[in-house]
Motif scaffolding. Structure first.
Motif, PDB file in Angstrom:
ATOM      1  N   GLY A  66      17.319 -41.344   1.944  1.00  0.00           N
ATOM      2  CA  GLY A  66      18.681 -41.347   1.321  1.00  0.00           C
ATOM      3  C   GLY A  66      19.011 -39.895   0.773  1.00  0.00           C
ATOM      4  N   LYS A  67      20.167 -39.951   0.000  1.00  0.00           N
ATOM      5  CA  LYS A  67      20.514 -38.556  -0.734  1.00  0.00           C
ATOM      6  C   LYS A  67      20.118 -38.698  -1.985  1.00  0.00           C
ATOM      7  N   ARG A  68      19.626 -37.498  -2.483  1.00  0.00           N
ATOM      8  CA  ARG A  68      19.215 -37.320  -3.820  1.00  0.00           C
ATOM      9  C   ARG A  68      19.669 -37.682  -4.928  1.00  0.00           C
ATOM     10  N   ASP A  69      21.353 -37.629  -4.959  1.00  0.00           N
ATOM     11  CA  ASP A  69      21.980 -38.430  -5.867  1.00  0.00           C
ATOM     12  C   ASP A  69      21.958 -39.683  -6.064  1.00  0.00           C
ATOM     13  N   ASP A  70      21.875 -40.580  -4.934  1.00  0.00           N
ATOM     14  CA  ASP A  70      21.727 -42.019  -4.972  1.00  0.00           C
ATOM     15  C   ASP A  70      20.307 -42.197  -5.432  1.00  0.00           C
ATOM     16  N   MET A  71      19.337 -41.551  -5.062  1.00  0.00           N
ATOM     17  CA  MET A  71      18.051 -41.726  -5.803  1.00  0.00           C
ATOM     18  C   MET A  71      18.170 -41.794  -7.348  1.00  0.00           C
ATOM     19  N   LYS A  72      18.761 -40.831  -7.835  1.00  0.00           N
ATOM     20  CA  LYS A  72      18.992 -40.454  -9.265  1.00  0.00           C
ATOM     21  C   LYS A  72      19.867 -41.927  -9.836  1.00  0.00           C
ATOM     22  N   LYS A  73      20.772 -42.017  -9.160  1.00  0.00           N
ATOM     23  CA  LYS A  73      21.411 -43.425  -9.771  1.00  0.00           C
ATOM     24  C   LYS A  73      20.743 -44.508  -9.763  1.00  0.00           C
ATOM     25  N   GLU A  74      19.862 -44.729  -8.644  1.00  0.00           N
ATOM     26  CA  GLU A  74      18.985 -46.017  -8.835  1.00  0.00           C
ATOM     27  C   GLU A  74      17.829 -45.823  -9.913  1.00  0.00           C
ATOM     28  N   ALA A  75      17.465 -44.527  -9.981  1.00  0.00           N
ATOM     29  CA  ALA A  75      16.373 -44.335 -10.834  1.00  0.00           C
ATOM     30  C   ALA A  75      16.783 -44.684 -12.623  1.00  0.00           C
ATOM     31  N   LYS A  76      18.177 -44.418 -12.602  1.00  0.00           N
ATOM     32  CA  LYS A  76      18.647 -44.677 -13.999  1.00  0.00           C
ATOM     33  C   LYS A  76      19.108 -46.197 -14.027  1.00  0.00           C
ATOM     34  N   ARG A  77      19.423 -46.798 -12.937  1.00  0.00           N
ATOM     35  CA  ARG A  77      19.578 -48.148 -13.010  1.00  0.00           C
ATOM     36  C   ARG A  77      18.333 -48.932 -13.478  1.00  0.00           C
ATOM     37  N   LEU A  78      17.127 -48.340 -13.014  1.00  0.00           N
ATOM     38  CA  LEU A  78      15.821 -49.000 -13.328  1.00  0.00           C
ATOM     39  C   LEU A  78      15.404 -48.462 -14.469  1.00  0.00           C
ATOM     40  N   GLY A  79      16.035 -47.910 -15.310  1.00  0.00           N
ATOM     41  CA  GLY A  79      15.646 -47.523 -16.800  1.00  0.00           C
ATOM     42  C   GLY A  79      15.052 -46.311 -16.910  1.00  0.00           C
ATOM     43  N   ALA A  80      15.173 -45.355 -15.929  1.00  0.00           N
ATOM     44  CA  ALA A  80      14.320 -44.069 -16.076  1.00  0.00           C
ATOM     45  C   ALA A  80      15.246 -42.998 -16.671  1.00  0.00           C
ATOM     46  N   LYS A  81      14.684 -41.826 -17.180  1.00  0.00           N
ATOM     47  CA  LYS A  81      15.731 -40.669 -17.523  1.00  0.00           C
ATOM     48  C   LYS A  81      15.453 -39.749 -16.646  1.00  0.00           C
TER      49      LYS A  81
ATOM     50  N   ARG B 289      20.072 -55.106 -18.927  1.00  0.00           N
ATOM     51  CA  ARG B 289      19.551 -53.734 -19.005  1.00  0.00           C
ATOM     52  C   ARG B 289      18.287 -54.274 -19.980  1.00  0.00           C
ATOM     53  N   GLN B 290      18.456 -55.086 -20.988  1.00  0.00           N
ATOM     54  CA  GLN B 290      17.224 -55.360 -21.847  1.00  0.00           C
ATOM     55  C   GLN B 290      16.387 -56.178 -21.280  1.00  0.00           C
ATOM     56  N   GLN B 291      16.740 -57.075 -20.039  1.00  0.00           N
ATOM     57  CA  GLN B 291      15.750 -57.696 -19.430  1.00  0.00           C
ATOM     58  C   GLN B 291      15.167 -57.218 -18.222  1.00  0.00           C
ATOM     59  N   THR B 292      15.491 -56.033 -17.892  1.00  0.00           N
ATOM     60  CA  THR B 292      15.086 -55.178 -16.732  1.00  0.00           C
ATOM     61  C   THR B 292      13.886 -54.672 -17.138  1.00  0.00           C
ATOM     62  N   SER B 293      12.825 -54.628 -15.922  1.00  0.00           N
ATOM     63  CA  SER B 293      11.532 -53.974 -16.281  1.00  0.00           C
ATOM     64  C   SER B 293      11.221 -53.402 -14.779  1.00  0.00           C
ATOM     65  N   SER B 294      10.712 -52.298 -14.882  1.00  0.00           N
ATOM     66  CA  SER B 294      10.462 -51.643 -13.667  1.00  0.00           C
ATOM     67  C   SER B 294       9.221 -50.476 -13.938  1.00  0.00           C
ATOM     68  N   PRO B 295       8.666 -50.024 -12.935  1.00  0.00           N
ATOM     69  CA  PRO B 295       7.479 -49.334 -12.984  1.00  0.00           C
ATOM     70  C   PRO B 295       7.989 -47.825 -13.652  1.00  0.00           C
ATOM     71  N   ILE B 296       9.302 -47.881 -13.461  1.00  0.00           N
ATOM     72  CA  ILE B 296       9.620 -46.185 -13.864  1.00  0.00           C
ATOM     73  C   ILE B 296      10.497 -46.421 -15.246  1.00  0.00           C
ATOM     74  N   SER B 297      10.597 -47.687 -15.938  1.00  0.00           N
ATOM     75  CA  SER B 297      11.545 -47.787 -17.042  1.00  0.00           C
ATOM     76  C   SER B 297      10.942 -46.974 -18.253  1.00  0.00           C
ATOM     77  N   GLY B 298      11.754 -46.012 -18.755  1.00  0.00           N
ATOM     78  CA  GLY B 298      11.412 -45.111 -19.942  1.00  0.00           C
ATOM     79  C   GLY B 298      10.602 -44.026 -19.490  1.00  0.00           C
ATOM     80  N   LYS B 299      10.407 -43.694 -18.200  1.00  0.00           N
ATOM     81  CA  LYS B 299       9.819 -42.489 -17.589  1.00  0.00           C
ATOM     82  C   LYS B 299      10.963 -41.235 -17.472  1.00  0.00           C
ATOM     83  N   THR B 300      10.454 -39.997 -17.607  1.00  0.00           N
ATOM     84  CA  THR B 300      11.322 -39.093 -17.109  1.00  0.00           C
ATOM     85  C   THR B 300      11.128 -38.602 -15.795  1.00  0.00           C
ATOM     86  N   ILE B 301      12.007 -38.316 -15.192  1.00  0.00           N
ATOM     87  CA  ILE B 301      11.640 -38.234 -13.563  1.00  0.00           C
ATOM     88  C   ILE B 301      12.754 -36.887 -13.169  1.00  0.00           C
ATOM     89  N   VAL B 302      12.089 -35.814 -12.427  1.00  0.00           N
ATOM     90  CA  VAL B 302      12.766 -34.870 -11.743  1.00  0.00           C
ATOM     91  C   VAL B 302      12.714 -34.936 -10.394  1.00  0.00           C
TER      92      VAL B 302
END
Length: 648
Positions: free
Chosen positions: A588-603, A567-580
């Protein structure tokens, strides 16, 4: 009589009162302030406040405000008690001056009172030459938590509104800040998720306020309380970060009840009303405050209904952990629009101490959709205390206030609840509710692994119809092929002291199949795991290893938890951002998109606030929701723009 916990709270608060416990209980039961002397009325108000702040309320908020406080106001409109902030319960620690005063909030129980408040605001605006129709009002959920103030360095209790106690230790224990997660945003409340409390804490704490008070105390936290903090179910939520509604006074008047219903549902925390405030700074300044509350703000509190109800029986129920919990069977009573026949009696220590048995008369409360609660015992009767497990007949043993069945391997209730817990926690399988599992167990199926070994003919022979049997098999297949997080899979085994938060924390450092080799030292080296927890986890992992590996080898589509160093090495355009995310997604399913966003460091949040960075919209999203987000300065992008951002 006051119960032992209430007496303890009064003793700890050094509440030196002339009212005896018997007389205090009598006043509460009669709910009549007219016959009290001024001194008795004031003492009773103080006792009620201390018990409310300590998580053991004696009477409802409505009775406190509309009967006893109103009586004091009628007799002495300018009494000092009416102009002081009700003090929060004191905790060990140095008393320090708050960075700014924390006042109480004026209260209203009817729309007419809110309308009069709106009129006062409009008149104040006219006095300083501001068009009343231009005023915008904000409405937020009124959290029923523990008030505190965070200046970025210290977290203070509200105390008496001027001085509080340093409770920064709760941040050291892992408490996070709700909303955008940043420290130093002023006043807020410590709260716990309602669904989390009902699932994981209701067996340990009588109510959420009781739990909130427990995590502030200086003494070492109980494991389940620490787990709630580390799972981020308990948070300090700044008022400025709360999801909200904005609109003019005309809309408040026209759609009052719809607004209240909408705002109350914006958060998954205990809410006992809605706070309205005018947003215009000049109007706020002009209206000012009393020594008790801001005049530009008011809380609308729903009148919590109460009823006097007779207990018909107390039924024991055995849980997955072997704890036997009492359920009070009641004379059917309509309360807050629902017919109530049962209420939790919390634990058998309470049943024994307060005399809850057939014939006991209790005061029952319920507000909105809140679970019915025994507010107090009015007339006690001999309690019903079982000596054997209602499910398997084994002898029960006491552990503190709780009764336990130790027959963990053969008790039907423990087996059935364990299987039900597995499928409920996976959350990607339907059809395996308790009724289905009871039917399977009656046919000899006594483990999760055995469920997965079933075939069509076996299910049919157990009495399931052809269509139902095939659907159950399809769901079992779905549970193995549909992707789920590995920490959720681990959590499904119900390992002691390993809630979902601790499961995720552990798998940030070790692979799922390697955790059974861990030592106590390995686990205590992970931030958030105390030695007592580590000892229990190592012991319980040994007990479930065989069952775990059997089920794991069936083949599940598990999403591996990213390790901390990854996680410390991961950088993405949405890292640290809050998304709804809102609406129906096409890619794709909304739940899957949420999981992917979390994996990329978003809240990922469920509702839009002024701190939201992106509102990602699918189809079928109302224009009002989009416009409200734009007014808050949130960037609104559609699904295609979001995917382009990720691929940037």
């Amino acid at each position: 009589m006051l119960n032992s916990e209430q007496l303890k709270i009064l003793h700890e608060a050094d509440s030196d009162t002339a009212l005896s416990p018997e007389f205090t209980e009598q006043i509460a039961a009669q709910a009549d302030a007219s016959q009290l002397t001024n001194e008795q009325l004031l003492e009773f108000l103080k006792i009620c406040n201390v018990l409310y702040r300590g998580g053991e309320p004696l009477i409802s908020d409505y009775l406190y405000d509309s009967v006893f406080l109103a009586e004091l106001q009628r007799r002495h409109p300018h009494h000092p008690y009416l102009e002081t902030v009700e003090p929060e319960k004191a905790f060990v620690g140095k008393t320090v001056t708050l960075p700014e005063r924390m006042l109480s909030t004026d209260k209203a129980y009817r729309q007419e009172e809110i309308n009069r408040w709106l009129t006062r605001i409009e008149k104040a605006a006219e006095e300083i030459n501001i068009d009343p129709s231009s005023l915008i009002f904000r409405a937020t959920p009124k959290l029923d938590g523990y008030a505190a103030y965070d200046d970025g360095k210290i977290l203070y209790t509200r105390g008496d509104g001027r001085k509080g106690t340093d409770i920064s230790r709760v941040f050291e224990r892992g408490l996070i800040v709700g909303g955008n997660g940043k420290r130093g945003q002023g006043a807020g409340e410590i709260v716990v998720g309602q669904s989390y409390f009902n699932t994981y804490l209701a067996d340990y704490f009588e109510n959420a306020r009781n739990f909130q008070a427990s995590i502030i105390r200086e003494k070492e936290l109980e494991p389940h309380a620490l787990e709630a903090i580390q799972s981020h179910a308990a948070v300090f939520y700044p008022f400025s970060q709360l999801p909200d509604w904005y609109g003019p006074a005309a809309e408040v008047r026209a759609n009052f009840h719809e607004i209240v219903t909408e705002v109350r549902s914006l958060v998954d925390y205990d809410v006992d009303g809605v706070i309205f405030e005018v947003t215009h700074d000049a109007v706020k300044k002009h209206m000012g405050a009393t020594r008790h509350h801001h005049r530009w703000q008011i809380a609308y509190k729903n009148n919590i209904e109460t009823a006097t109800v007779k207990v018909l029986n107390v039924t024991p129920q055995t849980s997955r952990s072997g704890r036997v919990n009492p359920v009070a069977e009641l004379e059917p009573t309509r309360l807050s629009g629902a017919m109530i026949c049962r209420a939790t009696a919390h634990h058998y220590g309470m049943v024994k101490e307060q005399g809850i048995g057939p014939g006991t008369i209790i005061e029952l409360t319920r507000s909105g959709l809140v679970i019915p609660k025994i507010e107090r015992v009015i007339t006690p009767h001999p309690p019903q205390i079982p000596d054997r497990c209602p499910s398997c007949g084994s002898e029960l043993v006491w552990d503190s206030d709780y009764l336990y069945c130790l027959n963990t391997t053969q008790c039907p209730a423990q087996i059935e609840n364990t299987i039900e817990h597995f499928f409920r926690t996976l959350a990607n399988v339907d059809g395996f509710g308790l009724k289905t599992i009871e039917k399977l167990h009656a046919a000899g199926v006594n483990s999760v692994y055995a469920v997965y070994q079933l075939n069509l003919s076996q299910l049919q022979s157990m009495g399931f119809g052809d269509k139902t049997a095939q659907n159950l098999l399809d769901q079992l297949q779905r549970s193995r092929t549909e992707a789920i997080e590995d920490w959720r899979f681990l959590g499904a085994f119900g390992i002691y002291r390993m809630g979902l938060g601790n499961c995720e924390r552990l798998l940030q450092h070790y692979h799922l199949t390697d955790i059974f080799k861990l030592t106590i030292e390995d686990i205590t080296n992970i931030e958030g795991f105390a030695e007592k927890t580590a000892v229990a986890v190592v012991e319980c992992l040994k007990k479930v290893e065989h069952d775990f590996m059997q089920i794991y080898q069936l083949g599940f589509n598990l999403i591996r938890t990213p390790w901390v160093r990854e996680r410390q090495q991961t950088s993405s355009p949405i890292s640290g951002k809050t998304i709804v995310f809102t609406g129906t997604m096409l890619h794709g399913k909304r739940d899957d998109m949420k999981k992917e966003a979390k994996r990329l460091g978003a809240k990922v949040a469920d509702s839009v606030t002024g701190k939201t960075d992106y509102l990602v919209t699918g189809s079928e999203v109302g224009a009002s929701k989009i416009n409200a987000a734009i007014q808050k300065g949130v960037r609104v992008i559609n699904e295609e723009e979001y995917l382009a951002l990720l691929n940037g």
